[in-house]
Design a protein around this motif. Structure first.
Motif, PDB file in Angstrom:
ATOM      1  N   TYR A 288      30.833  43.891  45.795  1.00  0.00           N
ATOM      2  CA  TYR A 288      32.099  43.325  46.237  1.00  0.00           C
ATOM      3  C   TYR A 288      31.898  41.854  46.557  1.00  0.00           C
ATOM      4  N   ARG A 289      32.988  41.132  46.469  1.00  0.00           N
ATOM      5  CA  ARG A 289      32.929  39.725  46.861  1.00  0.00           C
ATOM      6  C   ARG A 289      34.277  39.302  47.417  1.00  0.00           C
ATOM      7  N   VAL A 290      34.192  38.196  48.159  1.00  0.00           N
ATOM      8  CA  VAL A 290      35.412  37.616  48.693  1.00  0.00           C
ATOM      9  C   VAL A 290      36.143  36.940  47.535  1.00  0.00           C
ATOM     10  N   GLU A 291      37.424  36.893  47.640  1.00  0.00           N
ATOM     11  CA  GLU A 291      38.252  36.350  46.558  1.00  0.00           C
ATOM     12  C   GLU A 291      37.778  34.999  46.025  1.00  0.00           C
TER      13      GLU A 291
ATOM     14  N   LYS B 272      28.078  40.970  46.721  1.00  0.00           N
ATOM     15  CA  LYS B 272      27.184  41.728  47.594  1.00  0.00           C
ATOM     16  C   LYS B 272      27.084  43.126  47.007  1.00  0.00           C
ATOM     17  N   VAL B 273      25.875  43.664  46.993  1.00  0.00           N
ATOM     18  CA  VAL B 273      25.671  44.961  46.359  1.00  0.00           C
ATOM     19  C   VAL B 273      25.378  46.016  47.415  1.00  0.00           C
TER      20      VAL B 273
ATOM     21  N   GLY C  78      41.481  39.822  57.370  1.00  0.00           N
ATOM     22  CA  GLY C  78      42.512  39.058  56.655  1.00  0.00           C
ATOM     23  C   GLY C  78      42.005  38.410  55.378  1.00  0.00           C
ATOM     24  N   THR C  79      41.132  39.078  54.684  1.00  0.00           N
ATOM     25  CA  THR C  79      40.569  38.479  53.474  1.00  0.00           C
ATOM     26  C   THR C  79      40.755  39.434  52.303  1.00  0.00           C
ATOM     27  N   VAL C  80      40.971  38.854  51.157  1.00  0.00           N
ATOM     28  CA  VAL C  80      41.073  39.681  49.952  1.00  0.00           C
ATOM     29  C   VAL C  80      39.678  39.861  49.369  1.00  0.00           C
ATOM     30  N   TYR C  81      39.323  41.093  49.059  1.00  0.00           N
ATOM     31  CA  TYR C  81      38.031  41.415  48.455  1.00  0.00           C
ATOM     32  C   TYR C  81      38.227  42.025  47.078  1.00  0.00           C
ATOM     33  N   PHE C  82      37.286  41.718  46.186  1.00  0.00           N
ATOM     34  CA  PHE C  82      37.261  42.354  44.867  1.00  0.00           C
ATOM     35  C   PHE C  82      36.083  43.313  44.837  1.00  0.00           C
ATOM     36  N   VAL C  83      36.327  44.513  44.342  1.00  0.00           N
ATOM     37  CA  VAL C  83      35.296  45.556  44.396  1.00  0.00           C
ATOM     38  C   VAL C  83      35.086  46.150  43.006  1.00  0.00           C
ATOM     39  N   GLN C  84      33.817  46.409  42.671  1.00  0.00           N
ATOM     40  CA  GLN C  84      33.504  47.072  41.398  1.00  0.00           C
ATOM     41  C   GLN C  84      32.497  48.186  41.663  1.00  0.00           C
ATOM     42  N   VAL C  85      32.559  49.217  40.819  1.00  0.00           N
ATOM     43  CA  VAL C  85      31.642  50.345  40.967  1.00  0.00           C
ATOM     44  C   VAL C  85      31.002  50.635  39.622  1.00  0.00           C
ATOM     45  N   ARG C  86      29.734  51.064  39.650  1.00  0.00           N
ATOM     46  CA  ARG C  86      29.120  51.527  38.406  1.00  0.00           C
ATOM     47  C   ARG C  86      28.289  52.777  38.675  1.00  0.00           C
ATOM     48  N   CYS C  87      27.934  53.428  37.575  1.00  0.00           N
ATOM     49  CA  CYS C  87      27.299  54.741  37.687  1.00  0.00           C
ATOM     50  C   CYS C  87      26.003  54.804  36.896  1.00  0.00           C
ATOM     51  N   ASN C  88      25.027  55.501  37.457  1.00  0.00           N
ATOM     52  CA  ASN C  88      23.787  55.763  36.732  1.00  0.00           C
ATOM     53  C   ASN C  88      23.620  57.272  36.674  1.00  0.00           C
ATOM     54  N   PRO C  89      23.661  57.837  35.451  1.00  0.00           N
ATOM     55  CA  PRO C  89      23.583  59.303  35.354  1.00  0.00           C
ATOM     56  C   PRO C  89      22.170  59.822  35.559  1.00  0.00           C
ATOM     57  N   PHE C  90      21.656  59.568  36.728  1.00  0.00           N
ATOM     58  CA  PHE C  90      20.282  59.946  37.051  1.00  0.00           C
ATOM     59  C   PHE C  90      20.138  61.467  37.035  1.00  0.00           C
ATOM     60  N   GLY C  91      19.001  61.912  36.588  1.00  0.00           N
ATOM     61  CA  GLY C  91      18.705  63.338  36.691  1.00  0.00           C
ATOM     62  C   GLY C  91      19.575  64.226  35.836  1.00  0.00           C
TER      63      GLY C  91
ATOM     64  N   ASN D 212      36.424  47.717  36.193  1.00  0.00           N
ATOM     65  CA  ASN D 212      37.244  46.503  36.364  1.00  0.00           C
ATOM     66  C   ASN D 212      37.426  46.229  37.851  1.00  0.00           C
ATOM     67  N   PRO D 213      37.490  44.981  38.257  1.00  0.00           N
ATOM     68  CA  PRO D 213      37.582  44.709  39.700  1.00  0.00           C
ATOM     69  C   PRO D 213      38.892  45.242  40.275  1.00  0.00           C
ATOM     70  N   THR D 214      38.767  45.804  41.468  1.00  0.00           N
ATOM     71  CA  THR D 214      39.947  46.259  42.216  1.00  0.00           C
ATOM     72  C   THR D 214      40.017  45.417  43.471  1.00  0.00           C
ATOM     73  N   ALA D 215      41.217  45.055  43.854  1.00  0.00           N
ATOM     74  CA  ALA D 215      41.353  44.159  45.007  1.00  0.00           C
ATOM     75  C   ALA D 215      41.989  44.879  46.178  1.00  0.00           C
ATOM     76  N   ALA D 216      41.621  44.435  47.355  1.00  0.00           N
ATOM     77  CA  ALA D 216      42.287  44.907  48.571  1.00  0.00           C
ATOM     78  C   ALA D 216      42.015  43.874  49.654  1.00  0.00           C
ATOM     79  N   SER D 217      42.806  43.928  50.702  1.00  0.00           N
ATOM     80  CA  SER D 217      42.610  42.958  51.773  1.00  0.00           C
ATOM     81  C   SER D 217      42.415  43.667  53.093  1.00  0.00           C
TER      82      SER D 217
END
Lengths: 447, 226
Positions: A272-275, A281-282, A300-313, A328-333
């Motif tokens: 995620y990171r600040v707008e 930051k991971v 009071g800050t807008v953040y962009f968030v991304q997620v990824r997956c590792n098919p471990f095991g 794709n980045p998702t935003a929220a504040s």
């Protein structure tokens, strides 16, 4: 009658076309045994860099040319007469020493000319080095359905000669070699195997490089498809507030559908990171949950968030899989409390808070009074902020006029619908365009 | 649409006016096909586009062949073996004296042969050259189809059968050249002939465009009092 050669409008490359049939000196060439004016030997040889060569040009008897009427060029440059030798009345040789690598992969052009410059014959010289073993073979399988491999050539680039690469693979315990067919799918040195792959059994994979001077085979890589699995990014990523907590956001997502029955041990990562920042930051220790709470955030800050997956095991594989692409980045504040006013630009902050509050009021009203408006909310506004960030054109305008609605989606939604602002909001001081677009989009969804 | 002078012009003009002014004309089932005029314009445009593309392709290709092929005044001899493409350099009076049908057919055959030859080059050369060749072949395929469209809209039959060399034999993969240097010369001449063909085709289509009425609208009239 014939048109002038350089008629207006004729193309300039390589020279204007002439409508006169070009017949060079020497007239037409006779039929066998002499099809061509001269013959060069060796014809199209392949040589190692640094080697020497003696080539001969023998003119057809019908041409009445003598050895002293000839000269040689290599890649368009005349070779010194000192390197010539007359081996017969109609044969002239040239000695080339310590050849450099070919100037072009189609071969160096060694040409035998008559005194007036006409071309009598030519030979392509292929001078280079044998290939080196390809290295760094890496492979991955998308959802266990296929296999893509890439490698690097042994030398920095291709040698002076065209090099062909062939990826081969076979099951370790069975004899038959298979050849990969679909090349360049992930860069110039890559190949894709789309089907008929076995799981739970190791494959041997290698790459053969060949050119005119020889073949080189890479080391064999052994792998099990299940150890190199990657998947799609997690879908349905939602980021929302945690009640009124100013420093937290809750992230939820679904496991990638293609492997959803196999991802018991899958790992996820969030970044995620600040707008306004480009520093991500991971969050690494998400484990195999499909939700996570981010804490220690700025209010009071807008953040962009991304997620990824590792098919471990997957299927009991002991090895780490390969991380998917980020979603794709998702935003929220994060919420901003009324009290906290110091530290930031007061004017800008205030305007932001007022605007957000009014926007939320508006969206609440719209939801109550309009049908099919479930998508319209503060989240949509935040997503729009994400889009704004990405769009270079509007980046400067964000500071000056934050509500310039250039998004085609917004324009499209608003086009053609005229809706009067409801009485309760008439007194609000918004920019005209914002009001127009937001209200007509409300009108659109009311339809 | 063939109109006999006198009887149908009045109705035709009225219908055209009506068509322009009414959003819907229920009495008329009207289908507007791409008339020959528009087909020819498209073919002309495509020819000019290919002329432009050829400049870039030729630059890349001749650089791949290396000097002296990429030198501005390079002019190698043409050798008497199976030509990969019919020569574009013919007597102008002879060319102009052909019927439209014959000229179109010659264009169609020439570009089909060029397409075959260029496709045979696939796999050779640098990645950039292969990419440019692929793009050019797609456009050239479009031109061949476009010419076929023009011929069909003018009511001419398409030339039949696969393209064959003048000698009657089909073109071998290396174009008949017995060695690599001769093949390079063949490639050079192929590009040069292609340049001339495109330049002349543009003139042909421009002239043809002037012969054919601009917008030929085909009206199929359902019975409703007209």
């Amino acid at each position: 009658c014939r048109e002038a050669a350089a008629a207006p409008g004729t193309p300039a490359w390589p020279r204007p076309p002439s409508l006169v049939l070009l017949i060079p000196k020497g007239a037409s060439w006779p039929e066998p045994p002499w099809n061509y004016p001269a013959v060069i030997s060796p014809q199209d040889p392949t040589l190692l860099i640094g080697s020497s060569l003696v080539a001969t040009c023998t003119v057809s008897p019908d041409f009445h040319l003598k050895a002293e009427d000839l000269y040689w060029t290599l890649n368009g440059r005349r070779l010194p007469a000192a390197s010539y030798a007359a081996l017969g009345p109609t044969t002239l040789s040239v000695a080339l020493a310590r050849l450099n690598g070919s100037k072009q992969q189609s071969g160096d052009n060694l040409v035998c000319h008559s005194r007036d410059g006409g071309i009598l014959a030519g030979s392509c010289l292929y001078v280079g080095l044998p290939p080196e073993k390809p290295v760094n073979i890496t492979c991955w399988s998308k959802n266990m359905k296929d296999l893509t491999c890439k490698w690097a050539p042994g030398t920095e680039g291709e040698t002076f000669l065209h090099t062909n690469y062939t990826l081969k693979y076979k099951l370790r315990w069975y004899g038959r070699d298979n050849t990969c067919q679909e090349y360049h799918t992930a860069g110039p040195y890559s190949c894709h195997i789309p089907k008929d792959l076995a799981l739970f059994t190791p494959y041997e994979i290698w790459v053969e490089a060949s050119n005119r001077l020889g073949v080189a085979v890479s080391d064999v890589v052994m792998l099990d498809i299940l150890d190199v699995v990657t998947t799609d990014p997690p879908p349905d990523v939602h980021v929302s507030r945690v009640g009124d907590l100013e420093d937290q956001l809750s992230v939820r997502w679904s496991s990638p559908p293609a492997l959803k029955d196999f991802l018991f041990q899958a790992k996820y990562q969030i970044q995620y990171r600040v707008e306004d920042s480009s520093e991500w930051k991971v969050v690494d220790d998400v484990g195999n949950q499909t939700s996570c709470r981010l804490a220690g955030l700025r209010p009071g800050t807008v953040y962009f968030v991304q997620v990824r997956c590792n098919p471990f095991g997957i299927y009991g594989s002991k090895k780490a899989g390969i991380w998917s692409d980020w979603s794709n980045p998702t935003a929220a504040s994060t919420p901003r409390s009324e009290r906290a006013a110091g530290g930031c630009d007061p004017k800008g902050g205030e305007q932001n808070t007022t605007l957000r509050r009014e926007l939320k009021q508006f969206f609440g009203w719209v939801k109550k009074h309009a049908y099919g408006c479930s998508n319209l909310g503060i989240k949509l506004y935040d997503q729009w902020r994400v889009w704004l960030q990405k769009s270079h054109k509007t980046r400067n305008q964000v500071g000056k006029e934050p509500f310039t609605l250039l998004s085609p989606a917004w324009v499209g939604m608003g086009r053609g619908y005229g809706v009067n602002p409801p009485p309760g909001l008439r007194g609000v001081t918004w920019t005209r365009r914002l009001r127009g677009a937001l209200l007509v989009s409300a009108g659109a969804s009311r339809r | 649409m063939e109109l006999r002078a006198g009887d149908s012009w009045g109705i035709f003009t009225f219908l055209c006016a009506a068509l322009c002014n009414l959003p819907a004309l229920p009495a008329l089932n009207c289908t507007e096909e791409l008339g020959p005029g528009q087909s020819i314009q498209k073919t002309y445009d495509l020819t000019r586009y290919l002329e432009h593309q050829l400049r870039t392709l030729a630059g890349t290709y001749l650089n791949y062949l290396g000097p002296p092929f990429n030198e501005p005044d390079f002019n190698p001899p043409r050798l008497a073996h199976a030509e990969r493409v019919p020569s574009a350099t013919v007597d102008l009076d002879l060319w102009r004296g052909l019927t439209d049908n014959a000229r179109l057919a010659a264009n169609y055959r020439a570009y089909s042969r060029v397409l075959c030859s260029l496709r045979a080059l696939d796999g050779q050369g640098t990645a950039e050259l292969r990419h440019r060749l692929g793009h050019f072949c797609s456009s050239l395929q479009g031109l061949v189809l476009s010419i076929a469209g023009v011929m069909s809209s003018l009511g001419y039959p398409l030339p039949a059968g696969p393209p064959v060399s003048p000698g009657g034999a089909s073109i071998p993969p290396n174009g008949g050249a017995p060695n690599d240097f001769l093949k390079k010369m063949d490639d050079f001449w192929l590009l040069k002939e292609l340049q001339t063909w495109l330049w002349r085709s543009a003139k042909d289509f421009n002239r043809l465009k002037k012969k054919v009425p601009p917008a030929v609208v085909t009206l199929r009239m359902e019975a409703r009092g007209f």
